[in-house]
Design a protein around this motif. Structure first.
Motif, PDB file in Angstrom:
ATOM      1  N   PRO A  39       0.835  -1.212   0.000  1.00  0.00           N
ATOM      2  CA  PRO A  39       0.000   0.000   0.000  1.00  0.00           C
ATOM      3  C   PRO A  39       0.863   1.252   0.000  1.00  0.00           C
ATOM      4  N   PRO A  40       0.377   2.356  -0.597  1.00  0.00           N
ATOM      5  CA  PRO A  40       1.201   3.569  -0.709  1.00  0.00           C
ATOM      6  C   PRO A  40       1.461   4.256   0.613  1.00  0.00           C
ATOM      7  N   ASP A  41       0.714   3.907   1.659  1.00  0.00           N
ATOM      8  CA  ASP A  41       0.984   4.464   2.982  1.00  0.00           C
ATOM      9  C   ASP A  41       2.452   4.209   3.323  1.00  0.00           C
ATOM     10  N   PRO A  42       3.244   5.243   3.585  1.00  0.00           N
ATOM     11  CA  PRO A  42       4.702   5.092   3.721  1.00  0.00           C
ATOM     12  C   PRO A  42       5.160   4.144   4.814  1.00  0.00           C
ATOM     13  N   ARG A  43       4.329   3.895   5.813  1.00  0.00           N
ATOM     14  CA  ARG A  43       4.789   3.047   6.913  1.00  0.00           C
ATOM     15  C   ARG A  43       5.111   1.629   6.433  1.00  0.00           C
ATOM     16  N   HIS A  44       4.463   1.154   5.363  1.00  0.00           N
ATOM     17  CA  HIS A  44       4.724  -0.196   4.885  1.00  0.00           C
ATOM     18  C   HIS A  44       6.128  -0.309   4.290  1.00  0.00           C
ATOM     19  N   LEU A  45       6.532   0.674   3.494  1.00  0.00           N
ATOM     20  CA  LEU A  45       7.896   0.668   2.974  1.00  0.00           C
ATOM     21  C   LEU A  45       8.908   0.866   4.093  1.00  0.00           C
ATOM     22  N   LEU A  46       8.550   1.671   5.076  1.00  0.00           N
ATOM     23  CA  LEU A  46       9.450   1.894   6.213  1.00  0.00           C
ATOM     24  C   LEU A  46       9.749   0.582   6.925  1.00  0.00           C
ATOM     25  N   VAL A  47       8.707  -0.155   7.243  1.00  0.00           N
ATOM     26  CA  VAL A  47       8.889  -1.409   7.963  1.00  0.00           C
ATOM     27  C   VAL A  47       9.681  -2.401   7.113  1.00  0.00           C
ATOM     28  N   ALA A  48       9.357  -2.494   5.827  1.00  0.00           N
ATOM     29  CA  ALA A  48      10.071  -3.427   4.955  1.00  0.00           C
ATOM     30  C   ALA A  48      11.550  -3.071   4.860  1.00  0.00           C
ATOM     31  N   SER A  49      11.867  -1.779   4.846  1.00  0.00           N
ATOM     32  CA  SER A  49      13.267  -1.367   4.714  1.00  0.00           C
ATOM     33  C   SER A  49      14.092  -1.694   5.947  1.00  0.00           C
ATOM     34  N   LEU A  50      13.440  -1.989   7.057  1.00  0.00           N
ATOM     35  CA  LEU A  50      14.156  -2.296   8.297  1.00  0.00           C
ATOM     36  C   LEU A  50      14.423  -3.782   8.491  1.00  0.00           C
ATOM     37  N   VAL A  51      13.932  -4.614   7.585  1.00  0.00           N
ATOM     38  CA  VAL A  51      14.054  -6.057   7.780  1.00  0.00           C
ATOM     39  C   VAL A  51      15.504  -6.518   7.662  1.00  0.00           C
ATOM     40  N   CYS A  52      16.197  -6.072   6.622  1.00  0.00           N
ATOM     41  CA  CYS A  52      17.572  -6.521   6.421  1.00  0.00           C
ATOM     42  C   CYS A  52      18.265  -5.611   5.421  1.00  0.00           C
ATOM     43  N   LYS A  53      19.575  -5.821   5.267  1.00  0.00           N
ATOM     44  CA  LYS A  53      20.369  -4.998   4.352  1.00  0.00           C
ATOM     45  C   LYS A  53      19.862  -5.110   2.918  1.00  0.00           C
ATOM     46  N   ARG A  54      19.558  -6.329   2.512  1.00  0.00           N
ATOM     47  CA  ARG A  54      19.162  -6.543   1.126  1.00  0.00           C
ATOM     48  C   ARG A  54      17.850  -5.826   0.801  1.00  0.00           C
ATOM     49  N   TRP A  55      16.853  -5.970   1.667  1.00  0.00           N
ATOM     50  CA  TRP A  55      15.588  -5.303   1.424  1.00  0.00           C
ATOM     51  C   TRP A  55      15.761  -3.790   1.420  1.00  0.00           C
ATOM     52  N   ARG A  56      16.586  -3.309   2.337  1.00  0.00           N
ATOM     53  CA  ARG A  56      16.804  -1.875   2.406  1.00  0.00           C
ATOM     54  C   ARG A  56      17.465  -1.372   1.127  1.00  0.00           C
ATOM     55  N   ARG A  57      18.442  -2.126   0.622  1.00  0.00           N
ATOM     56  CA  ARG A  57      19.130  -1.731  -0.607  1.00  0.00           C
ATOM     57  C   ARG A  57      18.153  -1.662  -1.781  1.00  0.00           C
ATOM     58  N   LEU A  58      17.254  -2.639  -1.873  1.00  0.00           N
ATOM     59  CA  LEU A  58      16.292  -2.652  -2.970  1.00  0.00           C
ATOM     60  C   LEU A  58      15.314  -1.488  -2.873  1.00  0.00           C
ATOM     61  N   ILE A  59      14.838  -1.198  -1.682  1.00  0.00           N
ATOM     62  CA  ILE A  59      13.840  -0.138  -1.503  1.00  0.00           C
ATOM     63  C   ILE A  59      14.466   1.238  -1.673  1.00  0.00           C
TER      64      ILE A  59
END
Length: 406
Positions: A39-59
């Protein structure tokens, strides 16, 4: 004390720590497609970016951010600002939410919000008689400069707009802007860094400071309804021309002059108001649009009526909760309408027709804030301002090894 025998069945149930999670085997391209559909609500991308280095790099990848904005288009409304007792207060729409409160430099009792549009906030500092552009998402602000000479007129209002030609408002954080300062009308351009000439208004004190709409290349203001006036004011940004546009008859009687200007269908100016002419139904929203017929004659048309008594809120219908209410704000990027009644401040999603109460909001003017998380560093810089249920180590976080293309 004797050591208890190891529970072999428990070990089997828990598995081994060294086994890589299945998500590590997912290719980068597939992960990006999954992230794209969050969903475009920014909190979803925020949480996903905190999971690990790889996810953060992609986002954080700028190419993904551009794809994300293009995929969703409708910019989420994150909350709204209000000027309350000399302070600028931010009220988030959903929790958890990033802290988008104004910096302490703007909390001196002498600053207030004049406008908020496309992810940027226009602030006036009375102690310096200066204007500032503040970008809450990027946590940056810039000094526009002192106000031009106001010719003794104390009342003024201003609107922050993108320079004509910048029609994609999904990421306006670094786009050129203009400030339409209304005493008479004077324009500041970020491209030239200077104020233009005045366009006259007589008298300027009749312009309502809290009701402005930007449609196409024009800015519209509501005029205070005095001396039988029944008009709105239009300012064409390219030519500097002013237009006085007559409203439909009986606006003062039907809506007690309490209307809010807003973009309407097909790129025209419109307005919305709560119909107060019928004592049987005081919760009816009327939407009007200005249209041009086949012969080129412009006029107003009532295009939609919404019965607010039937809007769902929590596990029940609104009923008379919104009786005698007034429209106080509209987020044009998100189709969200804000109303104030004796029961408090409410938000209506005009697409889903969902109603939500905004606790702690005051009766003052509402300046809605809409934005994507438009750059990777915005996501990371907000980490420290967001409270999550899951503990995340400081620094780069965990590591999702394997699976990707590097």
């Amino acid at each position: 004390m004797r050591r208890q025998p190891r529970d072999r069945n428990m070990s089997k149930r828990l598995g081994t720590r060294s086994r890589s999670p299945a998500v590590d085997l997912v290719p980068d391209d597939l992960l990006l497609d999954i992230f794209l559909r969050l969903p475009p609500d920014p909190r979803h991308l925020l949480v996903a970016s905190l999971v690990c280095k790889r996810w953060r790099r992609l986002i954080r990848n700028p190419a993904f951010v551009v794809r994300f904005r293009a995929f969703h288009r409708a910019i989420p409304v994150l909350g709204f600002y209000q000027n309350i007792n000399g302070l600028i207060r931010f009220f988030p729409i959903a929790a958890p939410a990033p802290r988008l409160s104004a910096p302490q430099d703007f909390q001196n009792g002498m600053c207030w919000v004049l406008d908020c549009r496309h992810g940027r906030v226009l602030i006036y500092d009375d102690s310096y008689e200066s204007l500032f552009i503040w970008d809450p998402m990027a946590a940056t602000s810039s000094h526009v400069g002192s106000l031009p000479e106001l010719s003794g007129e104390e009342n003024f209002t201003a609107v922050l707009v993108c320079t004509p030609g910048n029609d994609d408002h999904t990421d306006c954080h670094s786009a050129p802007f203009r400030i339409e300062l209304l005493v008479s009308v004077r324009v500041f351009s970020s491209e030239s860094g200077a104020w233009g000439d005045w366009a006259s208004i007589s008298p300027p004190s009749l312009v309502s400071p809290d009701s402005a709409a930007v449609v196409g290349g024009s800015v519209y203001w509501k005029l205070d309804f005095v001396e039988n006036s029944n008009h709105i004011l239009g300012f064409r940004m390219e030519t500097g021309e002013l237009d006085s546009i007559e409203l439909p008859k009986d606006v003062q009687e039907n809506y007690m002059s309490d209307i809010l200007l807003m973009p309407a269908e097909y790129g025209s100016i419109g307005f919305v108001g709560v119909n107060l002419s019928s004592l049987q139904n005081l919760s009816s929203l009327h939407f009007w649009s200005r249209k041009t017929d086949s012969e080129g004659a412009a006029g107003w048309a009532l295009i939609r009526i919404m019965d607010m008594e039937m809007l769902p809120i929590s596990d029940r219908l609104a009923g008379d909760m919104l009786s005698w209410s007034s429209v106080v704000g509209f987020a044009e990027d998100s189709y969200a309408l804000f109303l104030r009644s004796e029961a408090g401040v409410f938000m209506i999603n005009l697409r889903s027709k969902q109603l939500k109460k905004m606790p702690q909001a005051s009766a003052s003017a509402i300046y809605t804030y809409t934005s994507f998380y438009s750059r990777g560093r915005d996501i990371i810089s907000a980490d420290r301002d967001v409270k999550y249920d899951t503990k995340v180590p400081k620094g780069e976080g965990g590591s999702c090894s394997g699976g990707g293309r590097g």
